[in-house]
Design an enzyme around this catalytic site. Structure first.
Site, PDB file in Angstrom:
ATOM      1  N   GLU A   1       0.847  -1.212   0.000  1.00 34.00           N
ATOM      2  CA  GLU A   1       0.000   0.000   0.000  1.00 34.00           C
ATOM      3  C   GLU A   1       0.873   1.248   0.000  1.00 34.00           C
ATOM      4  O   GLU A   1       0.577   2.223  -0.694  1.00 34.00           O
ATOM      5  CB  GLU A   1      -0.921   0.011   1.225  1.00 34.00           C
ATOM      6  CG  GLU A   1      -2.005  -1.043   1.206  1.00 34.00           C
ATOM      7  CD  GLU A   1      -2.978  -0.882   0.038  1.00 34.00           C
ATOM      8  OE1 GLU A   1      -3.442   0.236  -0.205  1.00 34.00           O
ATOM      9  OE2 GLU A   1      -3.258  -1.898  -0.618  1.00 34.00           O
TER      10      GLU A   1
ATOM     11  N   TRP B   1       1.911   2.415  -3.324  1.00 33.33           N
ATOM     12  CA  TRP B   1       0.976   3.181  -4.180  1.00 33.33           C
ATOM     13  C   TRP B   1       1.375   4.651  -4.256  1.00 33.33           C
ATOM     14  O   TRP B   1       1.151   5.329  -5.241  1.00 33.33           O
ATOM     15  CB  TRP B   1      -0.464   3.065  -3.644  1.00 33.33           C
ATOM     16  CG  TRP B   1      -1.196   1.844  -4.102  1.00 33.33           C
ATOM     17  CD1 TRP B   1      -1.374   0.692  -3.392  1.00 33.33           C
ATOM     18  CD2 TRP B   1      -1.874   1.645  -5.356  1.00 33.33           C
ATOM     19  NE1 TRP B   1      -2.112  -0.201  -4.130  1.00 33.33           N
ATOM     20  CE2 TRP B   1      -2.442   0.361  -5.334  1.00 33.33           C
ATOM     21  CE3 TRP B   1      -2.067   2.434  -6.478  1.00 33.33           C
ATOM     22  CZ2 TRP B   1      -3.177  -0.166  -6.396  1.00 33.33           C
ATOM     23  CZ3 TRP B   1      -2.796   1.925  -7.546  1.00 33.33           C
ATOM     24  CH2 TRP B   1      -3.340   0.640  -7.498  1.00 33.33           C
TER      25      TRP B   1
ATOM     26  N   TRP C   1     -21.704  14.739 -18.092  1.00 28.89           N
ATOM     27  CA  TRP C   1     -21.839  14.897 -16.637  1.00 28.89           C
ATOM     28  C   TRP C   1     -23.116  15.637 -16.281  1.00 28.89           C
ATOM     29  O   TRP C   1     -23.717  16.297 -17.121  1.00 28.89           O
ATOM     30  CB  TRP C   1     -20.644  15.674 -16.088  1.00 28.89           C
ATOM     31  CG  TRP C   1     -19.313  15.040 -16.328  1.00 28.89           C
ATOM     32  CD1 TRP C   1     -18.337  15.503 -17.153  1.00 28.89           C
ATOM     33  CD2 TRP C   1     -18.811  13.834 -15.749  1.00 28.89           C
ATOM     34  NE1 TRP C   1     -17.249  14.654 -17.115  1.00 28.89           N
ATOM     35  CE2 TRP C   1     -17.509  13.621 -16.266  1.00 28.89           C
ATOM     36  CE3 TRP C   1     -19.317  12.903 -14.838  1.00 28.89           C
ATOM     37  CZ2 TRP C   1     -16.716  12.536 -15.905  1.00 28.89           C
ATOM     38  CZ3 TRP C   1     -18.536  11.824 -14.483  1.00 28.89           C
ATOM     39  CH2 TRP C   1     -17.257  11.647 -15.011  1.00 28.89           C
TER      40      TRP C   1
ATOM     41  N   ASN D   1      -9.613   4.468   3.598  1.00 29.15           N
ATOM     42  CA  ASN D   1      -9.431   4.282   2.155  1.00 29.15           C
ATOM     43  C   ASN D   1     -10.659   3.697   1.464  1.00 29.15           C
ATOM     44  O   ASN D   1     -11.084   4.149   0.410  1.00 29.15           O
ATOM     45  CB  ASN D   1      -8.216   3.394   1.899  1.00 29.15           C
ATOM     46  CG  ASN D   1      -7.962   3.219   0.416  1.00 29.15           C
ATOM     47  OD1 ASN D   1      -7.811   4.192  -0.310  1.00 29.15           O
ATOM     48  ND2 ASN D   1      -7.954   1.975  -0.049  1.00 29.15           N
TER      49      ASN D   1
ATOM     50  N   TRP E   1     -15.674  14.774 -11.393  1.00 28.19           N
ATOM     51  CA  TRP E   1     -14.822  14.891 -10.201  1.00 28.19           C
ATOM     52  C   TRP E   1     -13.656  15.854 -10.405  1.00 28.19           C
ATOM     53  O   TRP E   1     -13.084  16.375  -9.460  1.00 28.19           O
ATOM     54  CB  TRP E   1     -14.271  13.507  -9.839  1.00 28.19           C
ATOM     55  CG  TRP E   1     -13.451  12.920 -10.961  1.00 28.19           C
ATOM     56  CD1 TRP E   1     -13.925  12.246 -12.045  1.00 28.19           C
ATOM     57  CD2 TRP E   1     -12.045  13.000 -11.135  1.00 28.19           C
ATOM     58  NE1 TRP E   1     -12.894  11.897 -12.870  1.00 28.19           N
ATOM     59  CE2 TRP E   1     -11.721  12.337 -12.331  1.00 28.19           C
ATOM     60  CE3 TRP E   1     -11.000  13.561 -10.374  1.00 28.19           C
ATOM     61  CZ2 TRP E   1     -10.414  12.222 -12.797  1.00 28.19           C
ATOM     62  CZ3 TRP E   1      -9.706  13.440 -10.836  1.00 28.19           C
ATOM     63  CH2 TRP E   1      -9.425  12.777 -12.038  1.00 28.19           C
TER      64      TRP E   1
ATOM     65  N   TRP F   1      -8.889   9.384  -7.221  1.00 34.42           N
ATOM     66  CA  TRP F   1     -10.087   9.822  -7.948  1.00 34.42           C
ATOM     67  C   TRP F   1     -10.122   9.223  -9.344  1.00 34.42           C
ATOM     68  O   TRP F   1     -11.169   8.786  -9.812  1.00 34.42           O
ATOM     69  CB  TRP F   1     -10.160  11.354  -8.007  1.00 34.42           C
ATOM     70  CG  TRP F   1     -10.789  11.901  -6.772  1.00 34.42           C
ATOM     71  CD1 TRP F   1     -10.138  12.349  -5.657  1.00 34.42           C
ATOM     72  CD2 TRP F   1     -12.189  11.999  -6.481  1.00 34.42           C
ATOM     73  NE1 TRP F   1     -11.048  12.733  -4.697  1.00 34.42           N
ATOM     74  CE2 TRP F   1     -12.312  12.541  -5.176  1.00 34.42           C
ATOM     75  CE3 TRP F   1     -13.348  11.703  -7.184  1.00 34.42           C
ATOM     76  CZ2 TRP F   1     -13.557  12.777  -4.573  1.00 34.42           C
ATOM     77  CZ3 TRP F   1     -14.589  11.939  -6.591  1.00 34.42           C
ATOM     78  CH2 TRP F   1     -14.687  12.469  -5.293  1.00 34.42           C
TER      79      TRP F   1
HETATM   80  C1  LIG Z   1     -10.504   9.156  -3.810  1.00 34.44           C
HETATM   81  C2  LIG Z   1      -9.241   8.930  -3.020  1.00 34.44           C
HETATM   82  C3  LIG Z   1      -8.496  10.020  -2.592  1.00 34.44           C
HETATM   83  C4  LIG Z   1      -7.310   9.817  -1.879  1.00 34.44           C
HETATM   84  N1  LIG Z   1      -6.588  10.908  -1.482  1.00 34.44           N
HETATM   85  C5  LIG Z   1      -5.414  10.731  -0.830  1.00 34.44           C
HETATM   86  C6  LIG Z   1      -4.626  11.836  -0.433  1.00 34.44           C
HETATM   87  O1  LIG Z   1      -4.955  12.998  -0.701  1.00 34.44           O
HETATM   88  N2  LIG Z   1      -3.472  11.598   0.239  1.00 34.44           N
HETATM   89  C7  LIG Z   1      -3.058  10.338   0.557  1.00 34.44           C
HETATM   90  O2  LIG Z   1      -2.004  10.174   1.168  1.00 34.44           O
HETATM   91  N3  LIG Z   1      -3.785   9.273   0.164  1.00 34.44           N
HETATM   92  C8  LIG Z   1      -4.944   9.427  -0.498  1.00 34.44           C
HETATM   93  N4  LIG Z   1      -5.684   8.333  -0.865  1.00 34.44           N
HETATM   94  C9  LIG Z   1      -5.146   6.988  -0.594  1.00 34.44           C
HETATM   95  C10 LIG Z   1      -5.570   6.341   0.742  1.00 34.44           C
HETATM   96  O3  LIG Z   1      -6.930   6.457   0.923  1.00 34.44           O
HETATM   97  C11 LIG Z   1      -4.861   6.948   1.954  1.00 34.44           C
HETATM   98  O4  LIG Z   1      -3.486   7.039   1.733  1.00 34.44           O
HETATM   99  C12 LIG Z   1      -5.099   6.085   3.185  1.00 34.44           C
HETATM  100  O5  LIG Z   1      -6.452   5.946   3.442  1.00 34.44           O
HETATM  101  C13 LIG Z   1      -4.400   6.705   4.370  1.00 34.44           C
HETATM  102  O6  LIG Z   1      -4.662   5.984   5.531  1.00 34.44           O
HETATM  103  P1  LIG Z   1      -3.502   5.249   6.318  1.00 34.44           P
HETATM  104  O7  LIG Z   1      -2.346   6.166   6.498  1.00 34.44           O
HETATM  105  O8  LIG Z   1      -4.085   4.684   7.551  1.00 34.44           O
HETATM  106  O9  LIG Z   1      -3.115   4.134   5.278  1.00 34.44           O
HETATM  107  P2  LIG Z   1      -2.437   2.701   5.447  1.00 34.44           P
HETATM  108  O10 LIG Z   1      -3.421   1.708   5.003  1.00 34.44           O
HETATM  109  O11 LIG Z   1      -1.822   2.524   6.769  1.00 34.44           O
HETATM  110  O12 LIG Z   1      -1.304   2.765   4.328  1.00 34.44           O
HETATM  111  C14 LIG Z   1       0.018   3.254   4.612  1.00 34.44           C
HETATM  112  C15 LIG Z   1       0.375   4.383   3.690  1.00 34.44           C
HETATM  113  O13 LIG Z   1       0.394   3.954   2.342  1.00 34.44           O
HETATM  114  C16 LIG Z   1      -0.035   4.986   1.497  1.00 34.44           C
HETATM  115  N5  LIG Z   1      -1.235   4.539   0.789  1.00 34.44           N
HETATM  116  C17 LIG Z   1      -2.110   3.595   1.173  1.00 34.44           C
HETATM  117  N6  LIG Z   1      -3.063   3.408   0.241  1.00 34.44           N
HETATM  118  C18 LIG Z   1      -2.774   4.278  -0.751  1.00 34.44           C
HETATM  119  C19 LIG Z   1      -3.386   4.582  -1.996  1.00 34.44           C
HETATM  120  N7  LIG Z   1      -4.465   3.939  -2.431  1.00 34.44           N
HETATM  121  N8  LIG Z   1      -2.835   5.541  -2.762  1.00 34.44           N
HETATM  122  C20 LIG Z   1      -1.719   6.195  -2.371  1.00 34.44           C
HETATM  123  N9  LIG Z   1      -1.095   5.946  -1.193  1.00 34.44           N
HETATM  124  C21 LIG Z   1      -1.624   5.005  -0.400  1.00 34.44           C
HETATM  125  C22 LIG Z   1      -0.372   6.182   2.378  1.00 34.44           C
HETATM  126  O14 LIG Z   1       0.738   7.030   2.415  1.00 34.44           O
HETATM  127  C23 LIG Z   1      -0.618   5.533   3.713  1.00 34.44           C
HETATM  128  O15 LIG Z   1      -0.356   6.374   4.810  1.00 34.44           O
HETATM  129  C24 LIG Z   1      -6.872   8.501  -1.585  1.00 34.44           C
HETATM  130  C25 LIG Z   1      -7.635   7.424  -2.027  1.00 34.44           C
HETATM  131  C26 LIG Z   1      -8.806   7.630  -2.729  1.00 34.44           C
HETATM  132  C27 LIG Z   1      -9.615   6.449  -3.181  1.00 34.44           C
END
Ligand SMILES: Cc1cc2nc3c(=O)[nH]c(=O)nc-3n(C[C@H](O)[C@H](O)[C@H](O)COP(=O)(O)OP(=O)(O)OC[C@H]3O[C@@H](n4cnc5c(N)ncnc54)[C@H](O)[C@@H]3O)c2cc1C
Length: 759
Positions: free
Chosen positions: A555, A558, A587, A622, A640, A665
């Site tokens: 994750e 990503w 849209w 997420n 969006w 997005w």
């Molecule tokens: C519509 C949408 C918008 C989002 N906007 C952002 C945003 O502005 N900033 C952001 O950091 N993440 C964003 N994410 C990704 C993800 O939702 C968050 O990083 C995550 O929920 C953060 O929670 P956590 O730190 O507990 O994640 P954990 O599950 O603990 O993951 C660890 C780290 O991995 C990274 N990560 C995890 N999943 C993703 C992912 N899908 N994409 C990119 N990085 C990821 C993050 O840095 C996160 O802190 C978005 C996802 C979606 C679907």
């Protein structure tokens, strides 16, 4: 369109993506052999001329001539095989990007439409300007004036593509195009307006790829340009006179700081840290007050840490944004600085700005150096066999794992900067820097709930370490766990061990919540992955049999993926869809529905819980981000990219990060590199009850926590009260009815996404 319908509705559809074009074999286009060969000649000639003289940039009108040819072809007929050949030719030309057309359709009435050029980006009902746009905005007037002046200026002085263009010219151009605070990536502007005003403009720099080009490449991107100018400056960098060293802090890891510190030591001088407040940049990225407030709190924390090392950290507000490079150089002149270090930021404007800094530094006998830092694997390092950037996460991640395993240095963390010599405190020009005040807030970005945010998201590296410890080792921290743990079931072990399930459960505190710290660069992604790898007995990936640690690392990866995407396909930074064909989707914009989505009053409990959680805490799980984003795009059919979705998340999320937010997005909207297929549409009722992998909110604890109107319910009624309760009982709840019928909305989305452009 099915083959049997061929004679009834003649329709020709050219897909920009060759894969889709192949799937679309059944759509038809009748053309005579003569016309085919004529069209072929036209295409080949134009492609060759365009290639040589960049005609498409100078004479956009020729596109219409081509469309007319295509229109005439429409009435002619010919067998399917040749028809395919024509399609291949057109598609190939489009793929090469030489025609600068995103795609075109000859519709049932035989009228050609070139998406993006003829069709408006957003169609459908639009009662009035979106609330965000009409909100009173301190920068609004400035922005709109800048918009007007920049447009007329760019029209008057549209820069010509010149093979010999000098870096000086490039610097001037940077100033001109950045003279507009409402620049490139600001999601509030329409697509065309952004493109016109954006620094990422196809006329802006020599060799820059057409932003609509399909293929994607690291070559010729703004990052490539920055790396090239840095390479040219290498000699000057080595020869730079002895002087102090500037560490331009962007709050992203400290690799550059380590080098700055070493450079100062080797010259026997001092390091000075500078943080720049640039409201123009915040505006252009749609940054929200919470995120700015968090950044300032982190700067303050850092300042006290650095003070102990005799390193002064000062803050300067620079506006308008175009003057940032010049002001940095003036700052250097003032404090006898000869070397500048900073970390690379991958957004287009920032890369351009830094290239100008390198150039201006060189002109004034200084040297600037930017370091890959805030992600683990630098963009450009992972390429397909064909030397192209990856657009699908699966194979990209495989390569990422291989690369990280083979290159130990990629996970090496930086050393803390060494202390400055005590003499810095007595230095005539530098001693006063230690006394300078740091502003606690930025004008126009005052955070209404700053106190609450400070409690939930304490600033500084130690707070980030605490979150990491809680997640990986189950260590208890000071943080307010309960607000993120709605379910009564509390795990005794560390959350990471249960991560494969926790990552799908918004009702449990099952993820790291490190994203704000990673996004702000308070903690390094190298450090967190290194630690998880160590705890996983040195392994990053289990080769398909993932456990909590490896699942979590995948994750974190990503973040890298989405940073690579914005570098290789810079158009996504300009508010464009990665999959350009999807830009033509029709849209809707219903003000009341959008308001209900923002406020968490849609009548869909999981959507409302998630939106309310984000407004309250600056965070959303997420899975809920995917559900709410998809609801806006597929159920409400709201664009969006335009003002509402991406921008609204940027405004409210504590972890707002351009690349990850945009990637999320694009994924949810099925327009991205590695998208959710358009026909897979989440059902917001069943998503909370049961998701594809596991139960997201099995007991409805998350819904009850954030939607107290539903507290008294249980079972299916909690997830879908409107359909599961009788009318009278539902009315008593004081909870809104669903603002759209999901089944109807689903059918509409399927239809519109299947054939972009169709109502
Ligand atoms: C519509 C949408 C918008 C989002 N906007 C952002 C945003 O502005 N900033 C952001 O950091 N993440 C964003 N994410 C990704 C993800 O939702 C968050 O990083 C995550 O929920 C953060 O929670 P956590 O730190 O507990 O994640 P954990 O599950 O603990 O993951 C660890 C780290 O991995 C990274 N990560 C995890 N999943 C993703 C992912 N899908 N994409 C990119 N990085 C990821 C993050 O840095 C996160 O802190 C978005 C996802 C979606 C679907």
């Amino acid at each position: 369109m099915a083959r049997r319908d061929r004679d009834r509705d003649k329709q020709f559809f050219v897909e920009t993506d060759p894969k889709n074009a192949r799937q679309d074999r059944d759509t038809n286009f009748y053309v005579s052999a003569d016309i085919l060969s004529m069209l072929y000649t036209v295409l080949v000639t134009i492609t060759a001329l365009d290639n040589k003289y960049k005609l498409s940039h100078k004479v956009p009108g020729w596109k219409f001539a081509l469309l007319n040819v295509a229109k005439r072809c429409h009435d002619a007929t010919m067998p399917g095989e040749e028809n395919l050949l024509l399609r291949k030719l057109v598609v190939r030309s489009l793929v090469w990007g030489k025609l600068s057309m995103r795609n075109y359709v000859i519709n049932k009435s035989g009228i050609p439409r070139c998406f993006g050029d003829i069709m408006p980006a957003t169609r459908g009902k639009r009662k009035e300007r979106s609330p965000i746009e009409s909100e009173k905005d301190p920068h609004k007037e400035e922005a709109s004036n800048a918009q007007k002046s920049s447009r007329s200026e760019s029209e008057k002085k549209a820069p010509k593509l010149n093979q010999e263009e000098s870096e000086k010219g490039r610097a001037k151009r940077y100033e001109r195009v950045s003279n507009n605070t409402n620049n490139t990536s600001h999601p509030r502007l329409g697509v065309k307006a952004r493109e016109k005003q954006g620094m990422y403009n196809k006329n802006a720099q020599k060799g820059e790829p057409d932003p609509t080009a399909i293929g994607g490449s690291f070559e010729g991107t703004p990052l490539d340009e920055l790396e090239k100018v840095m390479k040219k400056s290498e000699v000057e960098f080595k020869k730079a006179k002895n002087g102090n060293v500037l560490m331009w802090i962007r709050n992203k890891d400290f690799r550059a700081f380590e080098r700055a510190s070493q450079a100062a030591k080797s010259m026997g001088t001092h390091v000075i840290a500078l943080h720049v407040i640039s409201p123009g940049d915040y505006k252009s990225h749609g940054r929200g007050a919470r995120r700015i407030d968090f950044m300032m709190r982190n700067v303050k924390e850092l300042r006290s840490e650095l003070k102990e090392k005799n390193i002064p950290l000062v803050v300067r507000t620079i506006t308008p944004r175009k003057t940032v490079p010049k002001e940095i150089i003036s700052f250097c002149d003032e404090f006898n600085i000869t070397k500048i270090y900073a970390n690379i930021e991958y957004e287009v404007d920032e890369l351009r700005r830094d290239a100008v800094v390198v150039h201006l530094a060189r002109e004034s006998g200084k040297a600037a150096f930017f370091v890959h830092d805030c992600i683990i694997v630098p963009p450009g390092m992972l390429l397909t066999k064909e030397g192209k950037p990856y657009s699908v996460y699966g194979p990209w991640f495989k390569k990422w794992v291989e690369t990280v395993n083979e290159n130990d240095n990629l996970l090496e963390t930086s050393e803390d900067p060494e202390a400055n010599d005590e003499s810095v405190r007595k230095d005539k020009s530098l001693h006063s820097l230690f006394e300078e005040e740091i502003p606690s807030e930025v004008e126009g970005y005052e955070c209404a709930d700053a106190e609450k945010m400070a409690q939930l998201w304490p600033a500084g590296y130690h707070s980030a370490r605490e979150s990491l410890g809680r997640f990986l080792e189950g260590k208890k921290g000071k943080e307010a766990d309960d607000i993120f743990q709605s379910s009564k079931v509390k795990e005794k072990k560390a959350a990471v061990e249960n991560y494969p399930e926790g990552r799908n459960r918004p009702d449990v505190d099952g993820t790291s919540r490190l994203s704000p710290y990673l996004a702000a660069g308070v903690i390094s992604p190298r450090e967190v992955v290194q630690k998880a790898r160590k705890m996983n007995k040195g392994s990053i990936s289990q080769g398909g049999k993932e456990n909590g640690f490896s699942n979590w690392i995948s994750e974190v990866a990503w973040r890298d993926f989405y940073a690579h995407v914005i570098v290789a396909w810079p158009r996504v930074v300009m508010g464009r869809a990665y999959n350009l064909a999807m830009e033509s989707v029709c849209w809707e914009y219903e003000e009341d529905q959008v308001k209900a989505w923002k406020e968490g009053n849609t009548g869909y409990p999981i959507v409302d819980a998630a939106m309310r959680q984000m407004r309250e805490t600056g965070f959303m799980h997420n899975r809920c981000r995917m559900i709410t984003a998809m609801f806006l795009v597929k159920d409400l059919m709201v664009d969006w990219k335009n003002e509402v979705g991406e921008a609204y998340f940027m405004q409210h999320l504590m972890d707002a990060d351009f690349a990850s937010n945009n990637g999320g997005w694009q994924w949810s909207a099925s327009t991205g590199t590695d998208p959710q297929p358009y026909f897979r549409i989440f059902n917001p009722f069943s998503q909370s009850e049961k998701s594809a992998q596991s139960y997201s909110d099995p007991d409805g604890a998350y819904i009850k926590r954030w939607v107290p109107e539903l507290k008294s319910l249980s079972g299916k009624a909690l997830h879908d009260p409107f359909h599961k309760l009788d009318k009278a009982s539902f009315k008593k709840l004081g909870y809104p009815e669903p603002i759209v019928d999901h089944n109807e909305a689903r059918k509409r989305a399927l239809r519109r996404f299947k054939t972009p452009g169709e109502k």
